[in-house]
Every structure is written in C-alpha cells, then in structure tokens.
Design an enzyme around this catalytic site. Structure first.
Site, mmCIF file in Angstrom:
data_model
loop_
_atom_site.group_PDB
_atom_site.id
_atom_site.type_symbol
_atom_site.label_atom_id
_atom_site.label_comp_id
_atom_site.label_asym_id
_atom_site.label_seq_id
_atom_site.Cartn_x
_atom_site.Cartn_y
_atom_site.Cartn_z
ATOM 1 N N TYR A 147 29.558 -35.208 20.633
ATOM 2 C CA TYR A 147 30.902 -34.539 19.912
ATOM 3 C C TYR A 147 31.795 -33.738 20.869
ATOM 4 O O TYR A 147 32.924 -33.402 20.700
ATOM 5 C CB TYR A 147 30.238 -33.924 18.646
ATOM 6 C CG TYR A 147 31.800 -33.228 17.822
ATOM 7 C CD1 TYR A 147 32.644 -33.868 17.379
ATOM 8 C CD2 TYR A 147 31.506 -31.868 17.443
ATOM 9 C CE1 TYR A 147 33.793 -33.420 16.688
ATOM 10 C CE2 TYR A 147 32.560 -31.273 16.851
ATOM 11 C CZ TYR A 147 33.485 -31.994 16.521
ATOM 12 O OH TYR A 147 34.665 -31.401 15.773
ATOM 13 N N ARG A 154 39.875 -35.067 23.944
ATOM 14 C CA ARG A 154 40.908 -35.204 23.033
ATOM 15 C C ARG A 154 42.036 -34.030 23.212
ATOM 16 O O ARG A 154 43.025 -34.138 23.380
ATOM 17 C CB ARG A 154 40.288 -34.901 21.414
ATOM 18 C CG ARG A 154 41.587 -34.615 20.381
ATOM 19 C CD ARG A 154 40.814 -34.809 18.960
ATOM 20 N NE ARG A 154 39.846 -33.816 18.554
ATOM 21 C CZ ARG A 154 39.094 -33.534 17.501
ATOM 22 N NH1 ARG A 154 39.696 -34.617 16.459
ATOM 23 N NH2 ARG A 154 38.205 -32.722 17.154
ATOM 24 N N TYR A 207 37.428 -21.939 17.076
ATOM 25 C CA TYR A 207 36.229 -21.640 17.070
ATOM 26 C C TYR A 207 35.565 -20.931 18.540
ATOM 27 O O TYR A 207 36.481 -21.595 19.500
ATOM 28 C CB TYR A 207 35.236 -23.236 16.978
ATOM 29 C CG TYR A 207 35.097 -23.691 15.737
ATOM 30 C CD1 TYR A 207 35.451 -23.097 14.352
ATOM 31 C CD2 TYR A 207 35.003 -25.177 15.565
ATOM 32 C CE1 TYR A 207 35.297 -23.670 13.308
ATOM 33 C CE2 TYR A 207 34.723 -25.769 14.194
ATOM 34 C CZ TYR A 207 35.143 -25.156 13.158
ATOM 35 O OH TYR A 207 35.074 -25.585 12.039
ATOM 36 N N ARG A 220 43.025 -28.001 8.804
ATOM 37 C CA ARG A 220 42.160 -28.249 7.782
ATOM 38 C C ARG A 220 43.032 -29.192 6.753
ATOM 39 O O ARG A 220 42.250 -29.900 6.117
ATOM 40 C CB ARG A 220 41.834 -26.706 6.645
ATOM 41 C CG ARG A 220 41.228 -26.048 7.841
ATOM 42 C CD ARG A 220 39.525 -26.395 8.144
ATOM 43 N NE ARG A 220 39.086 -25.495 9.170
ATOM 44 C CZ ARG A 220 37.889 -25.824 9.750
ATOM 45 N NH1 ARG A 220 37.356 -26.880 9.761
ATOM 46 N NH2 ARG A 220 37.548 -24.795 10.394
ATOM 47 N N GLU A 326 29.989 -33.902 4.692
ATOM 48 C CA GLU A 326 31.344 -33.753 5.020
ATOM 49 C C GLU A 326 32.214 -34.515 4.004
ATOM 50 O O GLU A 326 31.737 -35.871 3.723
ATOM 51 C CB GLU A 326 31.663 -34.231 6.450
ATOM 52 C CG GLU A 326 33.271 -33.860 6.915
ATOM 53 C CD GLU A 326 33.205 -34.083 8.425
ATOM 54 O OE1 GLU A 326 32.385 -33.550 9.102
ATOM 55 O OE2 GLU A 326 34.267 -34.634 8.768
#
Ligand code: 3EB
Length: 338
Positions: A147, A154, A207, A220, A326
C-alpha cells in the site's frame, strides 16, 4: 446533466436502448458474468460477496445524455459533454525490472499519468472519484508494504502532472484483492468539486510519516454541483480518529467508529454545500477483512441506518493491517434551481 447509480442483481438492464446513456459500471463479487462484453467500460471487482447469496452485482452509472466510447493508452472510457468514466488495468509484471522502484509503484505512477493525460486531452480535467484495487495490499516487498508503494507512485504522478497532491484531491478507496492486476476506475468531469475533509480526522494527505514515506492522495469526500444535481462521493472510511486506528481487534467498535466518521463527513458536506444529504439515503459499499464478521457489521449498519439501507458488502483487505472494515458511499440529490 445528471448521474445515477443503478444496480442490477445481476442481469443487465432490460431496456437496452438505455445503453446509450450508460457511462460505465462495475461487476462486483465473484461469478460467471465477468466475461460478458458490454458496450461501456466495466470495472470487475472480484471478491466474495457477503451481503447476499447472489454472487455478483452489476452497478451502472446512468446519465441523461447520450455517451461516446473511447480508448486511450489502455484506458477504456465513455463520456458525454460533462462526465467521463474510465477503467484501466495494468499488470505489475510489465513493470518488473523497470526503473529502480518496485513494480507496483511504477505501475501506479504510470496509471495515474495516463489518467491525467486522458482527462487533459478530453478537456474534462477534474478527477472526482477513484476506485483503486490491487493484490496483497498489506504484504511487504522491497522493504515496504505494498500500500505504501502504491502511495508513492500515485503521489509521484500527481506531482509529475502538475496536479495538487493535497487540498483539492479526489475522493478514493484503495482496497486489496486476492489477486489480479492494478485495477483502477474513475469518474471525472468539467466541474471543480468541493473537497470535503473530516473534522475528526487528520487529512490523509497530511498523515505523519509513521504511515509511510508518502501520504495517501485523497480527500474524505467530494461534492460535485451540477446545474441540476448535487453528487456526494464519500471515500473509503475507516476506524481512524486523528491519524490513529482505534478499536484494534474490535470489529463492532470499528464499525461504529466508521459510521461516526461517515456521519461527520456528511455533516461537513452539508455545512459546506447547499444540499442536505442524510446518511439513510446514501448507497454504501463495505469491505470486511474477515467474512465471518458480517453479522456484526450488519447489526451496526441496521442500528444506524435502519433495515432499508442500501449496502453491498465484500470480503477484502483494508490498507492498514489493523483495520477490519472500510465503508464508502455516494448519493445524488436533484437541485431545483441555482
Ligand atoms: C484511511 O482513512 C483509510 O489510499 O486512496 C481510505 C480511502 C483509505 C482511500 C486511498 C485509503 C484510501 O486512511 C484508508
């Protein structure tokens, strides 16, 4: 222009003349329909379905204007004047031995570069919502969890293409499947969406480094205001408060915290936009790490949303190894006049 999410469980729409107005869709679950050809792009999400004994669900993005199909650098897409839906799959093996980075990182960077090149060429530059799937999301290779490799690739593409990597970023999910290529679907358009953050959470693009060398590039939620319709796309939402996972090893607690987070994002969207969305009207897709936990998820959803909620649930891997659930969602609302 309007957009609607239709579900057919599992047959294609009966009136095929509607096909002109279908932008694309997804086949979700495990089943035999996967090979059927459609005249629109289809993202195949192969994972065990937990909410129904039917193996496979077809989702369709229907709009109110005729669409045209195209192909660009391996991306299968369909568009009308305002909206574009595309699907891209890249085999990581094609990126092995390529550059000095892990194949998944290289594939992720390439996928997003192609998406941005397509959107620029089509003059529908705003990336609204992205669905990212790949195998073994929590496995470590080349000294880094996969991940986290994906996040680097990305992020590199956003930067290389001159796109903001924080603030005005798309809604997204990133989910681990048992196998298969890097598999990305996206909705884009002309309109600049409103990126929504969750006051209970640190923005993902901010983060701290303990979650990887490169922060995830997503918001979000995004709120898109078309002349006749408001569209809310909620990103994958999990049991994270601040930047920390809460309720480790407690799936019921994670479900309730996730729903609290969704409620907070919906409130924030309602505060910033002109439409009042309610949690009960959203269409949900949930991912559970352990299929046996479905009754606990169902109980949490029923308590919060009532029995009528629209939820598809799949068994899949979540991007932090301590996350057990999730949930993502979307809704549209007609707008009378602007
Ligand atoms: C989180 O809040 C949980 O990397 O695109 C949710 C939605 C998550 C999208 C992504 C990751 C992504 O950090 C994980």
């Amino acid at each position: 222009m309007t957009l609607a999410l239709l579900t057919a469980d599992p047959a294609p729409p009966a009136r095929m003349r509607l096909a002109d107005r279908i932008l694309g869709g997804a086949l979700v679950g495990q089943g035999s329909c996967a090979a059927t050809t459609r005249s629109w792009p289809v993202q195949t999400v192969v994972a065990p379905r937990l909410d129904s004994t039917r193996e496979q669900l077809q989702e369709l993005w229907q709009t109110d204007a005729d669409c045209e199909s195209g192909e660009f650098a391996g991306i299968v897409f369909r568009r009308n004047a305002e909206l574009l839906y595309g699907v891209l799959q890249l085999a990581e093996s094609d990126f092995a031995g390529h550059a000095d980075c892990p194949p998944l990182q290289a594939a992720s960077k390439e996928a997003y570069r192609r998406i941005f090149a397509l959107l620029d060429a089509q003059a529908l530059p705003q990336l609204w919502r992205v669905w990212n799937y790949f195998a073994d999301i929590n496995r470590e290779s080349d000294g880094l969890e996969r991940y986290r490799q994906f996040n680097i690739g990305r992020h590199e593409a956003f930067q290389a293409c001159g796109r903001a990597a924080s603030g005005q970023v798309p809604a997204a999910c990133a989910i681990g499947l048992r196998d298969g290529p890097l598999n990305i679907a996206f909705i884009a358009g002309r309109q600049v969406p409103l990126a929504i953050e969750n006051p209970r959470q640190v923005s993902a693009y901010a983060y701290p480094p303990e979650y990887g060398p490169c922060s995830p590039t997503f918001s979000r939620a995004v709120l898109v205001s078309l002349p006749q319709q408001d569209i809310l796309f909620l990103s994958g939402t999990a049991s994270i408060v601040g930047h920390r996972t809460v309720h480790r090893h407690d799936v019921a607690g994670q479900c309730r915290e996730t729903l609290d987070n969704i409620a907070a994002v919906v409130d924030e969207a309602n505060r910033r936009g002109q439409t009042a969305f309610s949690m009960a009207e959203l269409t949900y897709r949930a991912y559970l790490r352990h299929g046996d936990d479905f009754p606990l998820l169902y109980a949490a959803l029923a308590e919060r949303l009532g029995d009528e909620a629209s939820v598809v649930c799949l068994q899949a891997e979540i991007c932090r190894s301590d996350l057990l659930v999730e949930i993502e969602a979307m809704a549209t609302h007609p707008v009378r006049s602007r």
